[in-house]
Design a protein around this motif. Structure first.
Motif, PDB file in Angstrom:
ATOM      1  N   SER A 290      84.774  83.364  37.212  1.00 33.56           N
ATOM      2  CA  SER A 290      84.556  81.924  37.042  1.00 33.56           C
ATOM      3  C   SER A 290      83.740  81.645  35.789  1.00 33.56           C
ATOM      4  O   SER A 290      82.665  82.219  35.600  1.00 33.56           O
ATOM      5  CB  SER A 290      83.824  81.367  38.268  1.00 33.56           C
ATOM      6  N   PHE A 291      84.248  80.755  34.948  1.00 35.57           N
ATOM      7  CA  PHE A 291      83.500  80.355  33.752  1.00 35.57           C
ATOM      8  C   PHE A 291      82.178  79.703  34.142  1.00 35.57           C
ATOM      9  O   PHE A 291      81.124  80.049  33.620  1.00 35.57           O
ATOM     10  CB  PHE A 291      84.326  79.376  32.913  1.00 35.57           C
ATOM     11  N   SER A 292      82.259  78.735  35.042  1.00 36.54           N
ATOM     12  CA  SER A 292      81.063  77.953  35.361  1.00 36.54           C
ATOM     13  C   SER A 292      80.010  78.800  36.075  1.00 36.54           C
ATOM     14  O   SER A 292      78.833  78.804  35.692  1.00 36.54           O
ATOM     15  CB  SER A 292      81.445  76.745  36.222  1.00 36.54           C
ATOM     16  N   ARG A 293      80.424  79.551  37.118  1.00 36.33           N
ATOM     17  CA  ARG A 293      79.441  80.345  37.850  1.00 36.33           C
ATOM     18  C   ARG A 293      78.937  81.525  37.021  1.00 36.33           C
ATOM     19  O   ARG A 293      77.780  81.939  37.157  1.00 36.33           O
ATOM     20  CB  ARG A 293      80.038  80.823  39.177  1.00 36.33           C
ATOM     21  N   SER A 294      79.808  82.086  36.176  1.00 39.94           N
ATOM     22  CA  SER A 294      79.348  83.163  35.285  1.00 39.94           C
ATOM     23  C   SER A 294      78.322  82.626  34.298  1.00 39.94           C
ATOM     24  O   SER A 294      77.352  83.313  33.953  1.00 39.94           O
ATOM     25  CB  SER A 294      80.525  83.785  34.544  1.00 39.94           C
ATOM     26  N   ALA A 295      78.557  81.401  33.818  1.00 39.85           N
ATOM     27  CA  ALA A 295      77.582  80.777  32.919  1.00 39.85           C
ATOM     28  C   ALA A 295      76.253  80.560  33.628  1.00 39.85           C
ATOM     29  O   ALA A 295      75.174  80.787  33.051  1.00 39.85           O
ATOM     30  CB  ALA A 295      78.129  79.443  32.409  1.00 39.85           C
ATOM     31  N   VAL A 296      76.318  80.143  34.888  1.00 37.51           N
ATOM     32  CA  VAL A 296      75.083  79.991  35.667  1.00 37.51           C
ATOM     33  C   VAL A 296      74.413  81.346  35.855  1.00 37.51           C
ATOM     34  O   VAL A 296      73.199  81.495  35.674  1.00 37.51           O
ATOM     35  CB  VAL A 296      75.376  79.340  37.036  1.00 37.51           C
ATOM     36  N   SER A 297      75.219  82.353  36.207  1.00 35.16           N
ATOM     37  CA  SER A 297      74.680  83.703  36.405  1.00 35.16           C
ATOM     38  C   SER A 297      74.006  84.216  35.140  1.00 35.16           C
ATOM     39  O   SER A 297      72.914  84.791  35.180  1.00 35.16           O
ATOM     40  CB  SER A 297      75.814  84.645  36.824  1.00 35.16           C
ATOM     41  N   ASN A 298      74.662  83.976  34.002  1.00 38.86           N
ATOM     42  CA  ASN A 298      74.096  84.421  32.732  1.00 38.86           C
ATOM     43  C   ASN A 298      72.827  83.645  32.381  1.00 38.86           C
ATOM     44  O   ASN A 298      71.849  84.216  31.896  1.00 38.86           O
ATOM     45  CB  ASN A 298      75.139  84.263  31.636  1.00 38.86           C
TER      46      ASN A 298
END
Length: 600
Positions: A290-298
């Protein structure tokens, strides 16, 4: 059903955390795959499976809205096929296809996807409905047509939470004592948003949308796949496999580049395939990175795959014990978290950088970006990858062809621009071909070398401006040496062209020699009997040896050896090693005005 999103966030995320390469990638349901799934499955239910859709559907509701359970079963079956196809791709080592996704393509694609993901959250931030689409112009049209329905309270709170999230990230970066906000900030804002909605009764009094009631308990088993329905979801599954892998590997490689580690494409195929296969056993839809959740994770500082495992276990704990607490979680908070996270994925500065580095790479970035936005994910990526291949083919068909001369006082030979004070060897033209030889670039080589021969009495022009530096020292070319060190392979068409060139040169009184031929190329020459027909003596292990062969041939035929230009008038005897002559052959420089000639 709404709870399917939680089901899809548990098992796939857990499986990927145990098998995947990426340390920050968050696997689960994503908007892009959801849009494709919705578009592919809509209308597949029969009248028997969804009679409400075919009879009395005056409001024009979709099958997913009227018959969520039957629609869910098709989604689970799709996830099963996606898992099988992706695992098959890993088995057959198809991860190499990522080689066609260069950095500009990945960066442009992820930037466009971030824009699309951000626009899908407009409905949550402003409180009005918009239709799902993978095309930016459709989404913008939906926003324009429905913006009059915006909820003022939702809009004020949504924009306020976006600003507060941005401020918290800025504070976490700037103030060491507040670094904990980077990880806990989104959670705190979820709690704050829920408290505001609950005590202000904003959901009932002001129409603020909330998550609502979520069924409690573990995800139900779903292994009773109806194989007779496989043909209905076959093509959607193939499309989703391609898009989900491209999306996941793109964000994985982008995050890996940020943090200095590598992602193995085939292992990613295996991990994503296993995640979907196992997820389909527990009621999950197709999932990917997921772009959005990966961005949050990062953004919260995740360093290892343990972050994904903790997320999966957190989802499990939530499904079993905490779903009542999320009843008042407002959608505007979730939208604010997604928007504040994906902004960093829009790499416009990378496009600017590529413009200054190499404009063809910038063109690829723009094509991937605009293609994904306006033509859809699959079409946009396909066009960008196709353009990448066109550029590669063009550059391989017109490779660099460089003139070589000798570094004075040595047996070394360098490209003219790399050694500006070199010396030409009279009657010998040394050319370096900067790529493998195959059918597409041999006519270019022939044309360039023939052009050199036609200009023997003037400055020789090649197809490359940087090579327009030859002087009269190469007039009366009687030998051409092809320096082959960059050539790692040849095909049969290249050999035929070389044979034709050798014959044409022979008619013009010019001999063709080869230097630095690699073992692999030499073997192909021998198998084609080219070394035999052309003469083994014209294949030399180094440029200097090739020059010596030409000089030996000159001596045998009593040809002129070397002519040099100098500004000093004197006579000196030069060593055989310095001037590259065969042993026992000496030369003396004699002065005739400004010209110094060598005799033997």
């Amino acid at each position: 059903p709404l709870v399917a999103g939680l089901y899809s966030s548990f098992m796939p995320a857990l499986v990927y955390s145990l098998t995947g390469n990426s340390r920050q990638l968050a696997v689960g349901p994503v908007a892009m795959v959801g849009i494709l799934l919705s578009a592919s499955l809509e209308g597949l239910l029969t009248e028997e499976e969804c009679p409400e859709y075919f009879n009395g559907n005056s409001e024009g509701l979709t099958q997913s809205e009227l018959c969520p359970e039957q629609y869910h079963k098709l989604g689970i079956l799709t996830a099963f096929l996606v898992g099988l196809f992706t695992l098959a791709g890993a088995l057959f080592q198809l991860g190499f296809i990522i080689s066609f996704l260069g950095h500009p393509v990945i960066s442009g694609f992820t930037s466009a996807a971030a824009v699309l993901i951000g626009l899908t959250q407009v409905k949550n931030l402003f409180g009005f409905k918009i239709g799902k689409s993978e095309y930016i112009y459709v989404t913008i049209e939906e926003i324009i047509n429905n913006i009059s329905d915006l909820n003022v309270v939702t809009t004020i709170l949504g924009l306020s939470f976006v600003a507060m999230l941005y401020a918290s990230k800025l504070a976490a970066r700037s103030i060491p004592s507040l670094s904990w906000l980077r990880a806990l900030g989104p959670l705190l804002f979820c709690v704050l948003g829920s408290v505001i909605v609950y005590f202000g009764e904003l959901d009932t009094n002001h129409g603020v949308e909330v998550v609502g009631t979520i069924p409690e308990g573990l995800p139900p088993a779903s292994v009773d796949w109806d194989v007779s329905d496989l043909n209905r979801v076959l093509m959607p599954s193939i499309t989703i496999v391609i898009i989900s892998y491209m999306e996941s590997i793109a964000i994985s490689k982008s995050l890996a580049a940020q943090h200095g580690y590598e992602v193995e494409p085939t292992q990613e195929l295996f991990a994503l395939g296993l995640a979907n296969f196992c997820g389909s056993m527990l009621s999950a839809f197709p999932t990917t990175g997921s772009f959005s959740r990966s961005a949050v994770s990062n953004s919260v500082g995740t360093k290892t795959q343990l972050g994904g495992m903790i997320t999966a276990l957190g989802v499990l704990f939530t499904m079993v014990f905490l779903t009542p607490l999320f009843a008042y979680l407002p959608n505007f908070v979730l939208g604010a978290i997604v928007v504040s996270s994906v902004v960093s994925l829009v790499a416009y500065d990378e496009a600017i950088h590529l413009w200054h580095v190499k404009r063809t790479d910038c063109l690829l970035w723009v094509i991937a970006f605009l293609g994904t936005l306006f033509l859809g994910i699959l079409t946009g990526l396909a066009i960008a990858v196709g353009m990448s291949l066109v550029i590669v083919i063009y550059e391989s068909a017109r490779p660099q062809i460089s003139l070589i001369w000798r570094v004075p006082g040595t047996t070394n030979y360098r490209i003219v621009k790399q050694a500006p004070n070199g010396e030409w060897i009279k009657n010998i033209l040394i050319v370096r071909f900067g790529a493998s030889m195959y059918f597409a670039n041999m006519s270019y080589l022939r044309d360039v070398v023939m052009d050199m021969l036609r200009r023997t009495n003037d400055a020789v022009e090649t197809a490359r401006p940087e090579e327009n530096q030859m002087n009269a020292g190469t007039s009366d070319v009687q030998y051409i040496i092809l320096e082959m060190s960059p050539v790692i392979s040849v095909d049969s068409s290249a050999i035929h062209t070389l044979e034709d060139m050798a014959k044409e040169f022979e008619r013009r009184g010019v001999k063709l020699a080869f230097a630095n031929v690699g073992n692999r190329v030499q073997k192909v020459f021998e198998n084609a009997h080219f070394t035999t027909t052309h003469g083994l003596e014209w294949f030399q292990p180094s440029t200097h040896d090739a020059v010596l062969q030409c000089l030996r041939h000159q001596k045998k035929h009593k040809l002129t050896v070397i002519s040099e230009q100098t500004s000093e008038g004197k006579t000196e005897e030069l060593s055989e090693e310095r001037k590259g002559l065969p042993a026992g052959l000496k030369r003396t420089l004699s002065v005739e005005g400004d010209r110094v000639s060598t005799s033997t």
